[in-house]
Design a protein around this motif. Sequence first.
Motif, PDB file in Angstrom:
ATOM      1  N   SER A  64       0.832  -1.210   0.000  1.00 51.80           N
ATOM      2  CA  SER A  64       0.000   0.000   0.000  1.00 51.80           C
ATOM      3  C   SER A  64       0.863   1.254   0.000  1.00 51.80           C
ATOM      4  O   SER A  64       0.513   2.259  -0.627  1.00 51.80           O
ATOM      5  N   CYS A  80      -3.206  -1.060  -4.986  1.00 53.38           N
ATOM      6  CA  CYS A  80      -2.788  -2.071  -4.030  1.00 53.38           C
ATOM      7  C   CYS A  80      -3.857  -3.158  -4.016  1.00 53.38           C
ATOM      8  O   CYS A  80      -5.024  -2.877  -3.738  1.00 53.38           O
ATOM      9  N   ALA A  91      -3.421  -3.313   4.835  1.00 52.32           N
ATOM     10  CA  ALA A  91      -3.345  -2.227   3.860  1.00 52.32           C
ATOM     11  C   ALA A  91      -3.940  -0.925   4.382  1.00 52.32           C
ATOM     12  O   ALA A  91      -3.716   0.142   3.787  1.00 52.32           O
ATOM     13  N   VAL A 107      -7.098   1.003  -3.404  1.00 52.38           N
ATOM     14  CA  VAL A 107      -6.943  -0.314  -2.788  1.00 52.38           C
ATOM     15  C   VAL A 107      -8.110  -1.180  -3.248  1.00 52.38           C
ATOM     16  O   VAL A 107      -9.276  -0.774  -3.158  1.00 52.38           O
ATOM     17  N   TYR A 167     -11.280   2.935  -1.930  1.00 51.81           N
ATOM     18  CA  TYR A 167     -11.344   1.480  -1.772  1.00 51.81           C
ATOM     19  C   TYR A 167     -12.448   0.873  -2.633  1.00 51.81           C
ATOM     20  O   TYR A 167     -13.563   1.407  -2.689  1.00 51.81           O
TER      21      TYR A 167
END
Length: 578
Positions: A64, A80, A91, A107, A167
């Motif tokens: 990350s 990531c 992360a 992410v 995310y």
Amino acid sequence: MAPQSAERQEAECVSGAQLVAEALKLQNIEYMFGIVGVPVTEIAIEAQANGIKYVGMRNEQAASYAASAVGYLTGRPGVCLVVSGPGLVHALAGMANANMNCWPLIVIGGSSDRNQETMGAFQEFPQVEACRLYSKFSARPSSLEAIPAVVEKAVRNSIYGRPGACYIDIPGDFVNMQVNKSSVKYVDCCPAPPVSMAEELAVSKAASFIAHSKKPLLIIGKGAAYSRAENSIRKLVDQCGLPFLSTPMGKGVVPDNHPYCVAAARSRALQHADVIILLGARLNWILHFGLPPRFQPDVKIIQVDICAEELGNNVRPVAALLGDIKAVTEQLLDHLGKKLWKYPSNTEWWKELQAKIKSNEETSKALSLQKHLPMNYYMVFHHVREVLPKDCVLVSEGANTMDIGRTMLPNYHPRHRLDAGTFGTMGVGLGFAIAAAMVTKDYSPHQQVVCIEGDSAFGFSGMEVETICRYNLPIIIIIVNNNGIYSGLDADNWKEMSKLGEPSSWVPPVSLLPNAHYEKVMSSFGGKGYFVQTPEELQAALRASLEEKHVPSLINVMIDPQSDRKKQDFHWLTRSNL
């Protein structure tokens, strides 16, 4: 005919993993870092098939950190990729760090199959909800068809406004599920963020305050580096004759060897300036919140920031300029140019700053030229500085190592220094170095990446040395080894104290094992390792490492375990500085 129709129907289907990879590629994502496993392995495979470079790391934290550094260096987020539950939790450190640094990051986490939710599924965890605390945007696509739209929105959110982490949650059953490609609505690549400019009245007001200042000071933050404002800011400094200093990652926007740089008189400049212009810098702990006694009680702050919520934090500015740093700097240049104003070079303010610069530089020079062994920090950095190329990317972390290195190792180019940043995060070093090496390999292969760490900092992500060797990244790691955190014990004292019995009862909390041979970690994976104790050995090892263009190196530099900074140096923890 039936078999042909079936083949045609199968050819028109696409999996969730393919959709994620294709959507990322469509958004100009170039780099992905992660650790694969159930249920995300296929996503990494498809990413590579679509031309995205995948780097398999040894810890999700480092992955990350690497992905966030790509966002800072390129302006487009790195990705990531992590597995569910604990993988995602690891992360979160990089997401929080990216948000604090205002760097774009995506992410992507695998999660439990939807039909097993609330049943105690393998690594089940409320991932979307958890990530909302650490991101600008956190979502799970409602269907496979929705994946491209969610990916585009995450990328757009990560770079628009104040950059930050986003995310995307991918349920395990989505990864290999198939959908007819014709039902998927692909979304075009989101454009670069729109450039906003400050109100003309506010710019005019700021220019007037600057032109009437007696002791002006320009502070350049990493926000200025991220916005690619270096040419405009250099022109502002030269045209207006402004004394300036940079925050740690703002270094290099204007070269540290510029005659108007007053970094060596940092405390004096902050404490006595009457007008301060903040370009992409925040009045947080790094700048002592802009409050007395570090600043004048009546100092006039001119604040330039892309985030409206940042304006007025801790100190109300006399002029708040909301907009892109580069665009607003050009507005200021236009207004000040019309006034034909330039700060005189013969003022008492300049004389005061130059005297302090000379005094502090002489103190550092005296420490760096000492001849005794073991070496101190200043000796190490002095001899490193003599050999380092001016255009190398410097990654730095640790307590004393990072703080003293910031003052001793100059930067001449923007975005060429990466360190613990706003969050003061230890463990970022090797992840950042891997990201920088991947980017430089593609865009400036002549540049070298040098990661200078304390021995404690190296321990956070030391196994990423294997990652460095696996991907043939010619990173040079320099460990400034004092056998501990802040300070340690030499071998003789360690041996004597070991007679006291159980180590957990007597080993000082700041101590690490004396004379640890970290260089053998590198050599065990095929890189070059050096154990050095003298300035001559240090320079020889560094020159040999710089000449080696294809193999990574680790130089383990032993210093006096009791070596310390001079009293006035900036300390990321105690927040004192010179």
